[in-house]
Design an enzyme around this catalytic site. Structure first.
Site, PDB file in Angstrom:
ATOM      1  N   ARG A  71       0.775  -1.000  -0.052  1.00 19.92           N
ATOM      2  CA  ARG A  71      -0.080  -0.073   0.111  1.00 19.92           C
ATOM      3  C   ARG A  71       0.704   0.950  -0.206  1.00 19.92           C
ATOM      4  O   ARG A  71       1.428   1.376   0.963  1.00 19.92           O
ATOM      5  CB  ARG A  71      -0.948   0.083   1.257  1.00 19.92           C
ATOM      6  CG  ARG A  71      -1.880   1.134   1.329  1.00 19.92           C
ATOM      7  CD  ARG A  71      -2.627   1.133   2.563  1.00 19.92           C
ATOM      8  NE  ARG A  71      -1.680   2.059   3.551  1.00 19.92           N
ATOM      9  CZ  ARG A  71      -1.440   1.696   4.906  1.00 19.92           C
ATOM     10  NH1 ARG A  71      -2.181   0.432   5.130  1.00 19.92           N
ATOM     11  NH2 ARG A  71      -0.720   2.218   5.597  1.00 19.92           N
ATOM     12  N   HIS A 107      -3.767   4.197   4.835  1.00 23.60           N
ATOM     13  CA  HIS A 107      -4.749   3.274   4.620  1.00 23.60           C
ATOM     14  C   HIS A 107      -6.231   3.715   4.146  1.00 23.60           C
ATOM     15  O   HIS A 107      -6.689   3.456   3.348  1.00 23.60           O
ATOM     16  CB  HIS A 107      -4.980   2.884   6.341  1.00 23.60           C
ATOM     17  CG  HIS A 107      -6.123   2.024   6.293  1.00 23.60           C
ATOM     18  ND1 HIS A 107      -6.225   0.681   5.835  1.00 23.60           N
ATOM     19  CD2 HIS A 107      -7.102   2.287   6.991  1.00 23.60           C
ATOM     20  CE1 HIS A 107      -7.203   0.310   6.198  1.00 23.60           C
ATOM     21  NE2 HIS A 107      -8.203   1.141   7.020  1.00 23.60           N
ATOM     22  N   TYR A 141       4.215   5.144  11.464  1.00 23.78           N
ATOM     23  CA  TYR A 141       4.508   3.934  11.720  1.00 23.78           C
ATOM     24  C   TYR A 141       5.405   3.147  10.606  1.00 23.78           C
ATOM     25  O   TYR A 141       5.707   2.220  10.984  1.00 23.78           O
ATOM     26  CB  TYR A 141       3.103   3.073  11.976  1.00 23.78           C
ATOM     27  CG  TYR A 141       2.216   3.078  10.888  1.00 23.78           C
ATOM     28  CD1 TYR A 141       2.360   2.368   9.703  1.00 23.78           C
ATOM     29  CD2 TYR A 141       1.049   4.194  10.926  1.00 23.78           C
ATOM     30  CE1 TYR A 141       1.317   2.349   8.534  1.00 23.78           C
ATOM     31  CE2 TYR A 141       0.251   4.006   9.735  1.00 23.78           C
ATOM     32  CZ  TYR A 141       0.378   3.469   8.710  1.00 23.78           C
ATOM     33  OH  TYR A 141      -0.655   3.281   7.676  1.00 23.78           O
TER      34      TYR A 141
END
Length: 401
Positions: free
Chosen positions: A293, A297, A306
């Site tokens: 990805r 998100h 993160y």
């Protein structure tokens, strides 16, 4: 098809090892050996195109793309480019306040277009909320995907018109829907297949495990297509499973395979194989498309909190669109005229999407309170009144407007 053997697992502590004893401590050399064992056990991907755009022979899966033509390859490239353009426009529209939320597919175009183009018209698709490329392959107009994200409808298309179910927000539940539908297909005596899309995070949901159980026991003609994009929001895959995700299928009694999710040809071939298994009465298959990805998100997420830039840059070098373009150019299957024409078409699509969204009505702020109870409810009435007062408070700040 030869299914990879289960990867080596780190031994569990024995019952006799208690905290504070030497048995619970691992030396540096032991840790390194365990890490080396896990690394060596990492399965190979099914890959037909390298990141450099070089064709790779595969004895098991070449047959499923043997008849592909230059026109077909250009079509796959066009699908990926236009899907990415639409996705980028939707992200921009959300940033401009035209959409409430958007889930980008950036980086996952090959997994979606390859698998989507493997489907027959009579196959049925159960997506999550990120399958914009599969929707494109099923003939769903891109503008119809955006009404839900604007809050003006619950999905903008007839699922039976394209055999493409409405987007599913509840994580993993569509795997059960797909399994039930596939069991019905068998009872009807049809030879069509069903495919369920979900992500690596959803693979940890109980609904998915239940779907695996039912599909295996009833030999349902369903393909479980897991797009492992490495991150379940902020949770990496290694914190969800001790083995590669596709190997979970073995515990339920059906085959699993891992495919290079950034290789559109490999996704096309592997999905065709899995669908043919389903139609032939051989039951379910789990396909793990190992991809990444590239974006957030959703537009409410900040991936910089993160994961590092190094990881993203490493995956940019495996870009699915650039990979196929390199192959098209090296094989003389496309010229500059083709790419220029596609760029013009891409911009036209972006303009059409932008204008369509801005022409949509604003969401009805109070629609959420309707149809909660058939005969109304005092608590809902109270909440509606509180929300109305909250909305009215903005009128003063805007000079009464």
């Amino acid at each position: 098809m030869t299914v990879e053997s289960t990867a080596a697992r780190t031994p569990r502590r024995s019952a006799g090892n208690k905290a504070g004893t030497t048995g619970t401590k691992r030396t540096t050399s032991t840790t390194k050996k365990a890490a080396g064992a896990r690394k060596s056990a990492e399965p190979a991907l099914v890959q037909l195109l390298t990141p450099e755009g070089e064709r790779v022979k595969n004895a098991e899966f070449d047959q499923y793309v043997a008849g592909i033509t230059a026109d077909d390859l250009r079509g796959l490239y066009r699908d990926m480019v236009l899907t990415r353009r639409f996705d980028a426009e939707a992200t921009s529209l959300q940033r401009q306040g035209e959409l409430g939320l958007w889930a980008s597919l950036l980086g996952q175009e090959a997994a979606q277009i390859g698998s989507g183009r493997a489907l027959r018209d009579d196959d049925y698709v159960f997506p999550t909320y990120r399958e914009h490329g599969v929707a494109w392959c099923r003939g769903v107009d891109p503008t119809n995907l955006l009404g839900m994200f604007r809050g003006v409808n619950n999905g903008g298309w007839d699922p039976n018109g394209n055999n493409f179910h409405l987007y599913t927000i509840v994580i993993g539940s569509q795997a059960l829907h797909a399994t039930g539908y596939a069991m019905g297909v068998t009872k009807d005596g049809a030879d069509s297949a069903v495919i369920a899309y979900f992500g690596d995070g959803a693979s940890s949901q109980g609904d998915v495990a239940e779907a695996f159980t039912f599909s295996a026991v009833y030999n349902a003609p369903v393909v479980f297509f897991c797009q492992n994009n490495q991150w379940a929001i902020s949770e990496p895959t290694e914190k969800q499973s001790r083995v590669p995700l596709y190997q979970r299928a073995q515990g339920f009694g059906f085959p699993g395979v891992r495919v290079d999710g950034n290789d559109v040809l490999a996704n096309l071939a592997v999905t065709k194989w899995a669908l043919e298994r389903a139609r032939a009465g051989e039951g379910p298959t789990l396909v793990e498309a190992f991809t990444y990805r590239m974006g957030a998100h959703t537009t409410s997420d900040d991936p910089t909190r993160y994961r590092g830039d190094e990881e993203r840059l490493a995956w940019e070098a495996k870009d699915p669109i650039l990979r196929l373009r390199r192959y098209l150019e090296s094989a003389n299957h496309a010229d500059e005229g083709f790419f220029a024409e596609l760029e013009t078409e891409s911009e036209a699509l972006g303009k059409r999407v932008r204008e369509a969204v801005r022409a949509m009505p604003d969401p009805d702020h109070f629609a959420i309170f309707e149809n909660v109870y058939a005969d109304g409810h005092a608590l809902v009435d109270e909440e509606r009144a509180q929300f109305a007062a909250y909305q009215a408070s903005f009128a003063d700040a805007d000079g009464g407007k």
